[in-house]
Motif scaffolding. Structure first.
Motif, PDB file in Angstrom:
ATOM      1  N   LYS A  50      -2.109 105.774  58.117  1.00 17.36           N
ATOM      2  CA  LYS A  50      -1.814 104.538  57.379  1.00 17.36           C
ATOM      3  C   LYS A  50      -0.483 104.652  56.631  1.00 17.36           C
ATOM      4  N   ILE A  51      -0.249 105.792  55.989  1.00 14.49           N
ATOM      5  CA  ILE A  51       1.016 105.983  55.276  1.00 14.49           C
ATOM      6  C   ILE A  51       2.192 105.955  56.257  1.00 14.49           C
ATOM      7  N   LEU A  52       2.000 106.566  57.405  1.00 11.20           N
ATOM      8  CA  LEU A  52       3.068 106.615  58.408  1.00 11.20           C
ATOM      9  C   LEU A  52       3.414 105.220  58.930  1.00 11.20           C
ATOM     10  N   VAL A  53       2.395 104.393  59.177  1.00 12.69           N
ATOM     11  CA  VAL A  53       2.635 103.048  59.708  1.00 12.69           C
ATOM     12  C   VAL A  53       3.329 102.176  58.672  1.00 12.69           C
ATOM     13  N   TRP A  54       2.901 102.251  57.414  1.00 14.01           N
ATOM     14  CA  TRP A  54       3.565 101.452  56.380  1.00 14.01           C
ATOM     15  C   TRP A  54       5.024 101.887  56.182  1.00 14.01           C
ATOM     16  N   ALA A  55       5.250 103.194  56.231  1.00 16.43           N
ATOM     17  CA  ALA A  55       6.628 103.679  56.117  1.00 16.43           C
ATOM     18  C   ALA A  55       7.475 103.168  57.277  1.00 16.43           C
ATOM     19  N   PHE A  96      22.142 104.018  59.035  1.00 15.43           N
ATOM     20  CA  PHE A  96      21.695 105.351  58.600  1.00 15.43           C
ATOM     21  C   PHE A  96      21.368 105.357  57.108  1.00 15.43           C
ATOM     22  N   ILE A  97      22.268 104.740  56.315  1.00 19.61           N
ATOM     23  CA  ILE A  97      22.051 104.728  54.866  1.00 19.61           C
ATOM     24  C   ILE A  97      20.786 103.952  54.521  1.00 19.61           C
ATOM     25  N   LEU A  98      20.589 102.794  55.147  1.00 17.96           N
ATOM     26  CA  LEU A  98      19.406 101.996  54.860  1.00 17.96           C
ATOM     27  C   LEU A  98      18.130 102.710  55.268  1.00 17.96           C
ATOM     28  N   VAL A  99      18.108 103.238  56.488  1.00 13.01           N
ATOM     29  CA  VAL A  99      16.897 103.918  56.971  1.00 13.01           C
ATOM     30  C   VAL A  99      16.591 105.146  56.118  1.00 13.01           C
ATOM     31  N   ALA A 100      17.639 105.912  55.831  1.00 14.69           N
ATOM     32  CA  ALA A 100      17.417 107.102  55.004  1.00 14.69           C
ATOM     33  C   ALA A 100      16.953 106.721  53.601  1.00 14.69           C
ATOM     34  N   GLY A 101      17.562 105.680  53.046  1.00 15.66           N
ATOM     35  CA  GLY A 101      17.172 105.253  51.707  1.00 15.66           C
ATOM     36  C   GLY A 101      15.753 104.726  51.658  1.00 15.66           C
ATOM     37  N   ILE A 102      15.382 103.881  52.613  1.00 17.99           N
ATOM     38  CA  ILE A 102      14.021 103.350  52.652  1.00 17.99           C
ATOM     39  C   ILE A 102      13.019 104.469  52.897  1.00 17.99           C
ATOM     40  N   GLY A 103      13.377 105.390  53.801  1.00 19.26           N
ATOM     41  CA  GLY A 103      12.476 106.517  54.065  1.00 19.26           C
ATOM     42  C   GLY A 103      12.249 107.359  52.825  1.00 19.26           C
ATOM     43  N   TYR A 104      13.319 107.612  52.078  1.00 13.00           N
ATOM     44  CA  TYR A 104      13.188 108.397  50.847  1.00 13.00           C
ATOM     45  C   TYR A 104      12.310 107.682  49.834  1.00 13.00           C
ATOM     46  N   LEU A 105      12.518 106.373  49.657  1.00  9.90           N
ATOM     47  CA  LEU A 105      11.726 105.621  48.690  1.00  9.90           C
ATOM     48  C   LEU A 105      10.254 105.611  49.071  1.00  9.90           C
ATOM     49  N   VAL A 106       9.977 105.469  50.370  1.00  8.77           N
ATOM     50  CA  VAL A 106       8.576 105.458  50.811  1.00  8.77           C
ATOM     51  C   VAL A 106       7.915 106.805  50.543  1.00  8.77           C
ATOM     52  N   ILE A 107       8.618 107.890  50.900  1.00 10.67           N
ATOM     53  CA  ILE A 107       8.045 109.223  50.678  1.00 10.67           C
ATOM     54  C   ILE A 107       7.851 109.495  49.186  1.00 10.67           C
ATOM     55  N   ALA A 108       8.862 109.080  48.389  1.00  7.19           N
ATOM     56  CA  ALA A 108       8.754 109.303  46.945  1.00  7.19           C
ATOM     57  C   ALA A 108       7.583 108.533  46.342  1.00  7.19           C
ATOM     58  N   SER A 109       7.346 107.309  46.847  1.00  4.80           N
ATOM     59  CA  SER A 109       6.252 106.500  46.294  1.00  4.80           C
ATOM     60  C   SER A 109       4.879 106.975  46.765  1.00  4.80           C
ATOM     61  N   GLN A 110       4.847 107.742  47.845  1.00  6.45           N
ATOM     62  CA  GLN A 110       3.571 108.189  48.399  1.00  6.45           C
ATOM     63  C   GLN A 110       3.353 109.695  48.220  1.00  6.45           C
ATOM     64  N   ASP A 140       1.953 111.468  45.805  1.00  7.59           N
ATOM     65  CA  ASP A 140       0.590 111.819  45.374  1.00  7.59           C
ATOM     66  C   ASP A 140      -0.401 111.699  46.523  1.00  7.59           C
ATOM     67  N   HIS A 141      -0.252 110.635  47.317  1.00  9.90           N
ATOM     68  CA  HIS A 141      -1.176 110.449  48.439  1.00  9.90           C
ATOM     69  C   HIS A 141      -0.991 111.539  49.490  1.00  9.90           C
ATOM     70  N   LEU A 142       0.262 111.943  49.720  1.00 13.44           N
ATOM     71  CA  LEU A 142       0.522 112.976  50.709  1.00 13.44           C
ATOM     72  C   LEU A 142      -0.081 114.321  50.268  1.00 13.44           C
ATOM     73  N   LEU A 143       0.031 114.620  48.953  1.00 14.44           N
ATOM     74  CA  LEU A 143      -0.549 115.868  48.453  1.00 14.44           C
ATOM     75  C   LEU A 143      -2.070 115.831  48.494  1.00 14.44           C
ATOM     76  N   ALA A 144      -2.623 114.611  48.325  1.00 19.08           N
ATOM     77  CA  ALA A 144      -4.087 114.486  48.328  1.00 19.08           C
ATOM     78  C   ALA A 144      -4.683 114.652  49.718  1.00 19.08           C
ATOM     79  N   LEU A 145      -3.863 114.529  50.742  1.00 23.20           N
ATOM     80  CA  LEU A 145      -4.377 114.667  52.113  1.00 23.20           C
ATOM     81  C   LEU A 145      -4.959 116.056  52.357  1.00 23.20           C
ATOM     82  N   ALA A 146      -4.381 117.044  51.667  1.00 19.54           N
ATOM     83  CA  ALA A 146      -4.861 118.420  51.867  1.00 19.54           C
ATOM     84  C   ALA A 146      -6.279 118.611  51.352  1.00 19.54           C
TER      85      ALA A 146
END
Length: 380
Positions: free
Chosen positions: A188-193, A153-167, A169-175
């Motif tokens: 593409k962002i979803l698959v890499w995450a 849980f800690i690893l998945v949550a941590g990796i998920g947070y890091l991926v979202i945090a790094s992306q 700008d890209h997520l906001l640009a989707l709009a």
């Protein structure tokens, strides 16, 4: 009172114990390894082919949401259209499903190998015992599973947070993107995450695999008494082995006594030893010992010889020499050739004597000094 150390399970399991545990369906297994490999390779496959799959799904959705005028006028066509769309969607993701199925069949064999055992799925009353269930819930295995779940849980949550945090700008640009482009970039962002999160599962697998192997070995460890019992079982209980040997001796004696009827002569001590000999006059070998015995066995050989009219000669030195130097169904020693030849010649003369003709004198063959033994088998 000190505990018997032979009952402590400190010894590594034997090959037989490992084989039996495998027959019972007990082999080391790591669900974490199987899951990690399936998820990592599956996500890698999506990275390589995800664009094509997303395009296919986009076209399918676009086509499905575009209502043709003919469908409005004739609703009976809707089932066939829906079925075609469903088949198209299944074919789009079929390569991913096939890969997942292959990995599901292969990964369990990475440790423990493939195993098909009906015993593993058989009914066991102990599985219904609430005390056994409570022990499993509060045991070391349950604690390990809880630890793995927390770390996962800690690893998945941590990796998920890091991926979202790094992306972010890209997520906001989707709009600000057109729908089709936003759909592709978001996928593409979803698959890499998903891929990065799956990589974190390898950490769990790297911990779980050694633990599962260690835990399996610990369960199968044996005490010294277990090993001794297994050795006895493999070699046979002493009392059973003694009975088998006795039976084998009896059978061998029975065959040996049956051969006495084919003997040319039986040489005796006269009471303690008896040796039955046969010689193939047409062959080139030496005389062969058909039977030999001491004490009671010697008496039985003499009785059979008398019953079958086999010539019995009393020659103590030669009888002991043959008994102690020859084996059953083997040729006599070369040093006794001359002595035995004299005996056989005398026996053949007796068989050709006609009534009224004096019998030839029994020879007194000379036994070489190195073939002379007393009744205890000691050289004299």
């Amino acid at each position: 009172m000190a505990e018997d150390s032979s009952q402590e399970k400190t010894e590594q399991p034997t090959a037989k114990k490992l084989e039996k545990s495998r027959e019972d369906g007990q082999v080391p297994r790591s669900k974490e390894l199987s899951m990690a490999i399936m998820m990592v390779l599956g996500s890698a496959f999506l990275l390589m082919t995800g664009g094509t799959i997303i395009d296919d799904i986009s076209q399918m959705l676009s086509s499905a949401l575009t209502i043709d005028r003919a469908l409005i006028m004739d609703t009976s066509l809707l089932p066939s259209v829906f079925l075609g769309t469903l088949v198209e969607g299944i074919l789009s993701v079929m390569p991913f499903f096939v890969l997942t199925l292959i990995l599901a069949l292969i990964t369990p064999a990475l440790i423990g190998g493939w195993l098909f055992s009906t015993k593993a799925i058989g009914f066991k009353a102990s599985k219904l015992n609430p005390l056994s269930g409570l022990k499993r819930m509060l045991g070391t295995q349950a604690l390990m599973e809880l630890t793995k779940a927390l770390v996962k849980f800690i690893l998945v949550a941590g990796i998920g947070y890091l991926v979202i945090a790094s992306q972010t700008d890209h997520l906001l640009a989707l709009a600000q993107m057109p729908l089709g482009r936003a759909f592709q970039e978001g996928g593409k962002i979803l698959v890499w995450a998903f891929f990065y999160i799956c990589l974190s599962l390898l950490v769990i697998a790297a911990i779980d695999v050694p633990y599962q192997i260690y835990s399996h070995t610990e369960k199968l460890k044996m005490s010294m008494q277990d090993i001794k019992d297994e050795m006895k079982e493999m070699e046979g209980r002493p009392e059973v082995k003694a009975q088998v040997r006795q039976r084998q001796r009896e059978m061998a004696m029975g065959r040996m006594l049956d051969d006495v009827t084919n003997a040319d002569v039986v040489i005796t001590n006269p009471q303690h030893f008896a040796v039955a000999l046969v010689y193939d006059q047409a062959g080139s070998g030496a005389p062969v010992v058909l039977a030999k015995g001491q004490g009671e066995m010697a008496a039985r050989i003499r009785e059979l010889a008398e019953t079958e009219s086999v010539q019995i000669l009393r020659m103590p030195l030669l009888a002991r020499a043959l008994y102690f130097t020859s084996e059953i169904n083997e040729e006599i020693e070369e040093g006794l050739f001359v002595a035995v030849a004299q005996v056989l010649a005398y026996v053949y003369q007796l068989s050709s004597v006609t009534p009224g003709v004096p019998r030839p004198l029994q020879p007194n063959p000379d036994v070489p000094a190195d073939f002379r033994y007393n009744e205890d088998g000691e050289a004299i």
